[in-house]
Design a protein around this motif. Structure first.
Motif, PDB file in Angstrom:
ATOM      1  N   PRO A 678       0.827  -1.206   0.018  1.00  0.00           N
ATOM      2  CA  PRO A 678       0.097  -0.107   0.209  1.00  0.00           C
ATOM      3  C   PRO A 678       0.859   1.342  -0.005  1.00  0.00           C
ATOM      4  CG  PRO A 678       0.181  -1.032   2.342  1.00  0.00           C
ATOM      5  CD  PRO A 678       0.784  -2.016   1.190  1.00  0.00           C
ATOM      6  N   GLU A 679       0.191   2.301  -0.452  1.00  0.00           N
ATOM      7  CA  GLU A 679       0.902   3.652  -0.527  1.00  0.00           C
ATOM      8  C   GLU A 679       0.262   4.419   0.514  1.00  0.00           C
ATOM      9  OE1 GLU A 679       0.321   4.728  -4.624  1.00  0.00           O
ATOM     10  OE2 GLU A 679       2.007   3.358  -5.411  1.00  0.00           O
ATOM     11  N   PRO A 680       1.004   5.109   1.438  1.00  0.00           N
ATOM     12  CA  PRO A 680       0.550   5.910   2.535  1.00  0.00           C
ATOM     13  C   PRO A 680      -0.128   7.111   1.920  1.00  0.00           C
ATOM     14  CG  PRO A 680       2.788   5.169   3.081  1.00  0.00           C
ATOM     15  CD  PRO A 680       2.455   4.648   1.849  1.00  0.00           C
ATOM     16  N   GLU A 681       0.404   7.619   1.086  1.00  0.00           N
ATOM     17  CA  GLU A 681      -0.111   8.763   0.341  1.00  0.00           C
ATOM     18  C   GLU A 681      -1.886   8.938   0.230  1.00  0.00           C
ATOM     19  OE1 GLU A 681       2.540   7.431  -0.625  1.00  0.00           O
ATOM     20  OE2 GLU A 681       3.878   9.032   0.057  1.00  0.00           O
ATOM     21  N   ALA A 682      -2.253   7.525  -0.219  1.00  0.00           N
ATOM     22  CA  ALA A 682      -3.779   7.349  -0.382  1.00  0.00           C
ATOM     23  C   ALA A 682      -4.537   7.976   0.803  1.00  0.00           C
ATOM     24  CB  ALA A 682      -4.128   5.811  -0.753  1.00  0.00           C
ATOM     25  N   LEU A 683      -4.008   7.576   2.040  1.00  0.00           N
ATOM     26  CA  LEU A 683      -4.667   7.929   3.289  1.00  0.00           C
ATOM     27  C   LEU A 683      -4.814   9.510   3.465  1.00  0.00           C
ATOM     28  CD1 LEU A 683      -4.045   6.662   6.910  1.00  0.00           C
ATOM     29  CD2 LEU A 683      -3.786   9.247   6.552  1.00  0.00           C
ATOM     30  N   LEU A 684      -3.583  10.110   3.236  1.00  0.00           N
ATOM     31  CA  LEU A 684      -3.585  11.706   3.212  1.00  0.00           C
ATOM     32  C   LEU A 684      -4.556  12.381   2.136  1.00  0.00           C
ATOM     33  CD1 LEU A 684       0.203  12.373   3.612  1.00  0.00           C
ATOM     34  CD2 LEU A 684      -1.597  12.402   5.583  1.00  0.00           C
ATOM     35  N   ARG A 685      -4.823  11.860   0.975  1.00  0.00           N
ATOM     36  CA  ARG A 685      -5.531  12.372  -0.113  1.00  0.00           C
ATOM     37  C   ARG A 685      -6.999  12.073   0.510  1.00  0.00           C
ATOM     38  NH1 ARG A 685      -1.931   9.650  -3.448  1.00  0.00           N
ATOM     39  NH2 ARG A 685      -3.424   7.834  -3.716  1.00  0.00           N
ATOM     40  N   ARG A 686      -7.425  10.778   1.001  1.00  0.00           N
ATOM     41  CA  ARG A 686      -8.786  10.517   1.366  1.00  0.00           C
ATOM     42  C   ARG A 686      -9.085  11.557   2.537  1.00  0.00           C
ATOM     43  NH1 ARG A 686     -11.089   5.445   4.808  1.00  0.00           N
ATOM     44  NH2 ARG A 686     -13.286   5.948   4.514  1.00  0.00           N
ATOM     45  N   ARG A 687      -8.301  11.735   3.383  1.00  0.00           N
ATOM     46  CA  ARG A 687      -8.709  12.772   4.403  1.00  0.00           C
ATOM     47  C   ARG A 687      -8.628  14.443   3.984  1.00  0.00           C
ATOM     48  NH1 ARG A 687      -8.630  10.945  10.247  1.00  0.00           N
ATOM     49  NH2 ARG A 687      -9.197   8.792  10.358  1.00  0.00           N
ATOM     50  N   GLY A 688      -7.972  14.536   2.777  1.00  0.00           N
ATOM     51  CA  GLY A 688      -7.972  15.772   2.537  1.00  0.00           C
ATOM     52  C   GLY A 688      -6.850  16.707   3.008  1.00  0.00           C
ATOM     53  N   LEU A 689      -6.094  16.016   3.651  1.00  0.00           N
ATOM     54  CA  LEU A 689      -4.728  16.278   4.255  1.00  0.00           C
ATOM     55  C   LEU A 689      -3.408  16.508   3.420  1.00  0.00           C
ATOM     56  CD1 LEU A 689      -5.062  14.220   7.749  1.00  0.00           C
ATOM     57  CD2 LEU A 689      -6.032  16.721   7.110  1.00  0.00           C
ATOM     58  N   VAL A 690      -2.999  17.529   3.133  1.00  0.00           N
ATOM     59  CA  VAL A 690      -1.808  17.914   2.492  1.00  0.00           C
ATOM     60  C   VAL A 690      -0.853  18.417   3.371  1.00  0.00           C
ATOM     61  CG1 VAL A 690      -2.850  18.319   0.298  1.00  0.00           C
ATOM     62  CG2 VAL A 690      -2.707  20.161   1.880  1.00  0.00           C
ATOM     63  N   GLU A 691       0.736  18.129   3.036  1.00  0.00           N
ATOM     64  CA  GLU A 691       1.612  18.442   3.811  1.00  0.00           C
ATOM     65  C   GLU A 691       1.651  20.143   3.912  1.00  0.00           C
ATOM     66  OE1 GLU A 691       3.033  15.013   5.341  1.00  0.00           O
ATOM     67  OE2 GLU A 691       3.682  16.920   5.676  1.00  0.00           O
ATOM     68  N   GLU A 692       1.668  20.711   4.876  1.00  0.00           N
ATOM     69  CA  GLU A 692       2.096  22.039   4.906  1.00  0.00           C
ATOM     70  C   GLU A 692       2.869  22.296   6.409  1.00  0.00           C
ATOM     71  OE1 GLU A 692      -2.909  22.921   4.175  1.00  0.00           O
ATOM     72  OE2 GLU A 692      -1.969  23.444   6.299  1.00  0.00           O
ATOM     73  N   PRO A 693       3.324  23.738   6.076  1.00  0.00           N
ATOM     74  CA  PRO A 693       4.222  23.981   7.351  1.00  0.00           C
ATOM     75  C   PRO A 693       3.581  24.062   8.649  1.00  0.00           C
ATOM     76  CG  PRO A 693       4.232  25.569   5.438  1.00  0.00           C
ATOM     77  CD  PRO A 693       3.210  24.797   5.099  1.00  0.00           C
ATOM     78  N   GLN A 694       4.113  23.586   9.620  1.00  0.00           N
ATOM     79  CA  GLN A 694       3.508  23.575  10.795  1.00  0.00           C
ATOM     80  C   GLN A 694       3.069  25.086  11.397  1.00  0.00           C
ATOM     81  OE1 GLN A 694       3.216  20.725  12.738  1.00  0.00           O
ATOM     82  NE2 GLN A 694       2.445  21.349  14.490  1.00  0.00           N
ATOM     83  N   ALA A 695       1.873  24.919  11.897  1.00  0.00           N
ATOM     84  CA  ALA A 695       1.209  26.188  12.186  1.00  0.00           C
ATOM     85  C   ALA A 695       1.940  26.532  13.498  1.00  0.00           C
ATOM     86  CB  ALA A 695      -0.178  26.153  12.466  1.00  0.00           C
ATOM     87  N   ALA A 696       1.909  27.941  13.710  1.00  0.00           N
ATOM     88  CA  ALA A 696       2.556  28.296  15.222  1.00  0.00           C
ATOM     89  C   ALA A 696       1.582  28.115  16.496  1.00  0.00           C
ATOM     90  CB  ALA A 696       2.791  29.648  15.021  1.00  0.00           C
TER      91      ALA A 696
END
Length: 696
Positions: A678-696
């Motif tokens: 399996p490819e973990p990226e599928a989970l992030l796509r499903r949840r609509g989560l994309v890599e972003e800078p950590q918020a303060a």
């Protein structure tokens, strides 16, 4: 072993329905005849029979072979399995004070029964000899897998320890059995004792379907004409989403999150401290530095760090999304003229408002179309289209409560495949949550044995004469548990120990979470989501808005889950001596990961039954997310085919995942189905989560 001498039945045994052949359709439990006082005598007989069977295997003068040792063990304990299945179904789904008292006794007796079996040096010697010579035995792949799993089970239970260590391990197991039972009883006690009665002035914002369910809940608790909110998630969640009364939202939220943490007779704090210390001691007796290392060695993840790596990979984008959503919710409060800071009991309420603004959608709009009956029909239809199964309701099967329903399941050829029990409604006698279990597992060791599978949920009843209406989360839960059910119903293995859901914890959630995908497919909703009053199908514009809103609030949902999974790992990775104050440990760990103050854990420690009512998910709550990587990737196989019911893909899914039980290595099973890992990226796509800078 059917030829083992057994005690002759006494006169009282002959009157005990648990000890007689069941003259019911499909030999189902005759629940109407079974009373609490029948269980202890039945368990006594079952323990005696099983001990005699195991002694015969242990002292067999013949050289050990697969048949006289491994197969014989598989055949042993049939009465114990039969009595246990009925007992634990009732304790969880329809308990009473008498059963709960018996449960305390039985949990201790069960530990005392299994300890000498799993630590029997002579028996383990027979198993170890076979394991050492396994490549020369000419075993089938399923037999080889069973031998490996049997050896692993005995080894990890302490069969190879010296006598002093075995004695201590047995003491630990007995104490843990008692503590796990106490934890679940405490939690049930707090859930039974608390409710909030709603007066006429307390209903602002609550949809009619919720008020009807609140009145039904009051009726069930002997308060006719009243309306109540309980600490069942199916009551709490919609109340926090809808109620205009901020003061009442705070009361309900605090009661829900305080279960097991009230300083009363049901308090679970001391129980947790002792459980963690004993688990750590047992792991060290077996040569592991922590319980988490011990626990995860026998899993797909293999190590705590591998589980932690996945959780932390998801945590960063989920937290960033949650913090951005928090700021948007606070802005919405300000726009409405509110002069308060967003609190945890406000999040769901304002998130619903924000979803309405951003996606023109809220749960209340779709709920009238999600009837319980419609979603059951949808789950059955998907199983038919994927696997050829058909479901026919049976009214002649005994049940443990009038609300329970039973369906006979047949395969595409019309052959009986299983019975499926559905127990859907919340009640005071049922523990919270949703789960799948079985009254009998599939096997083919001595002829075909068809499974009897159970789904238990805690949905709110509708008003008198009205159907139960589900939220989107409820509908997803129904499909989730039915996915587990299909894992049990589709099982096609020879040996009981490998049947159905007898797989690694971080694989067992794949069939259930994967099945959730079909619930939210447009062609399924168009067919089965119909307005409970008019019968009109779900309008296309509402369907479009629902689908568009699916990824809304995923930062919140992911954060509350991942934080719980990380705390579970820390509880079982850090020295138990560091956990003298459970609340302080919880607070410290949440500070470490930067938990937003406005979001609480999905399961606070004192109510975290997954990891403290028993050890099945202890150091393993991450499993849901580990499986989600696979389920998001696996559904991609159907999407790539262009048909969510593609026959060739469905056949691979059935053969490699749903029917194979624990008869093969899970990673091997997944690769056989998908053609790759399996490819973990599928989970992030499903949840609509994309890599972003950590918020303060």
């Amino acid at each position: 072993m059917s030829d083992t001498p057994q005690s002759p039945p006494s006169a009282s045994d002959l009157d005990n329905p648990l000890l007689k052949p069941w003259q019911t359709p499909f030999q189902t439990p005759p629940f109407g005849e079974i009373a609490p006082e029948h269980f202890l005598p039945a368990f006594e007989q079952a323990f005696t029979d099983h001990a005699a069977e195991v002694a015969a295997i242990t002292h067999d003068p013949s050289a050990p072979d697969f048949a006289n040792t491994i197969t014989a063990l598989e055949r042993s304990g049939k009465l114990l399995a039969k009595v246990s299945a009925v007992f634990y179904d009732l304790v969880s789904a329809h308990s009473n004070p008498a059963l709960l008292e018996i449960d305390k006794d039985v949990s201790l007796r069960m530990a005392r029964h299994w300890n000498p079996i799993l630590m029997n040096a002579v028996l383990f010697g027979r198993i170890a000899q076979l394991h050492e010579n396994r490549v020369t035995l000419g075993l089938t792949s399923e037999q080889l897998r069973l031998l490996e799993r049997t050896y692993t089970r005995f080894h990890r239970a302490g069969a190879g320890l010296d006598d002093t260590a075995k004695t201590r391990m047995a003491e630990i197991n007995e104490r843990l059995a008692h503590l796990g039972t106490s934890f679940s009883h405490h939690l049930l006690g707090d859930e039974q004792e608390w409710f909030l009665e709603l007066g006429e002035g307390d209903l602002d914002g609550l949809p009619g379907s919720f008020v009807a369910a609140a009145r039904a809940a009051a009726e069930e608790r002997g308060l006719p004409g009243k309306a109540i909110v309980t600490t069942s998630r199916s009551s709490m969640e919609p109340f926090l989403k809808s109620s205009h009364r901020r003061d009442l939202r705070e009361k309900v939220y605090k009661a829900f999150t305080a279960r097991g943490d009230n300083g009363n007779a049901n308090d679970n704090n001391a129980t947790i401290v002792e459980i963690l210390a004993l688990r750590e001691e047992s792991a060290k007796l077996l040569g592991y530095p922590t319980f988490a290392v011990y626990r995860l060695e026998d899993s797909m993840a293999r190590t705590p760090q591998a589980a932690r790596d996945l959780l932390e990979r998801v945590w960063k984008p989920a937290r960033a999304r949650a913090l951005a959503d928090r700021d948007a919710l606070q802005a919405l409060i300000a726009e409405e003229g509110g002069n308060f800071t967003l609190a945890p009991w406000d999040w769901r309420y304002y998130a619903e408002k924000l979803r309405h603004v951003r996606a023109d959608f809220d749960d209340a709009a779709i709920k009238p179309y999600l009837t319980l009956e419609g979603m059951i029909a949808a789950a059955f239809d998907c199983a038919h289209r994927l696997f050829g199964l058909t479901f026919s309701e049976r009214k002649d099967i005994p049940v443990w409560h009038p609300d329970v329903r039973v369906w006979e399941v047949k395969d595409a050829s019309g052959k009986h495949r299983a019975l499926f029990y559905g127990d859907y409604f919340a009640r005071a006698s049922k523990r919270s949550g949703a789960w799948m279990t079985s009254l009998r597992d599939q096997q083919k060791l001595d002829g075909e044995v068809a499974p009897q599978v159970v789904n238990v949920c805690n949905f709110a009843k509708g008003a008198e004469g009205q159907p139960a209406l589900l939220s989107p989360d409820d509908a997803r839960t129904l499909f989730h548990e039915f996915g587990h059910g299909l894992h049990g119903m589709a099982s096609n293995v020879t040996y009981p120990s490998l049947s159905g859901t007898s797989v690694f914890t971080d694989f067992v959630e794949l069939p259930s979470q994967l099945y959730e995908h079909w619930q939210e497919q447009p062609q399924v909703l168009r067919q089965f989501a119909k307005h409970y009053q008019t019968g009109e199908p779900l309008p296309d514009d509402l369907l479009t808005r629902f689908l568009a809103a699916r990824q809304f609030n995923q930062g919140f949902a992911t954060v509350e889950f991942v934080a719980s999974a990380l705390i579970d790992l820390e509880f079982h990775s850090q020295p138990a001596s560091e956990v003298r104050d459970v609340r302080a440990f919880e607070r410290t760990e949440l500070e470490k990961i930067g938990m937003p103050a406005e979001i609480s854990l999905r399961h606070r420690p004192t109510q975290f039954g997954h990891i403290f009512s028993g050890d099945h998910y202890a150091a393993g709550y991450y499993s849901y997310m580990w499986s989600e990587v696979m389920d998001a990737d696996a559904f991609g196989a159907f999407e790539e085919s262009g048909d969510i019911f593609d026959p060739a893909t469905a056949k691979r899914l059935h053969d490699d995942i749903y029917s194979s039980g624990g008869s093969r290595d899970p990673e091997e099973a997944y690769v056989a189905f998908r053609g790759r890992k399996p490819e973990p990226e599928a989970l992030l796509r499903r949840r609509g989560l994309v890599e972003e800078p950590q918020a303060a």
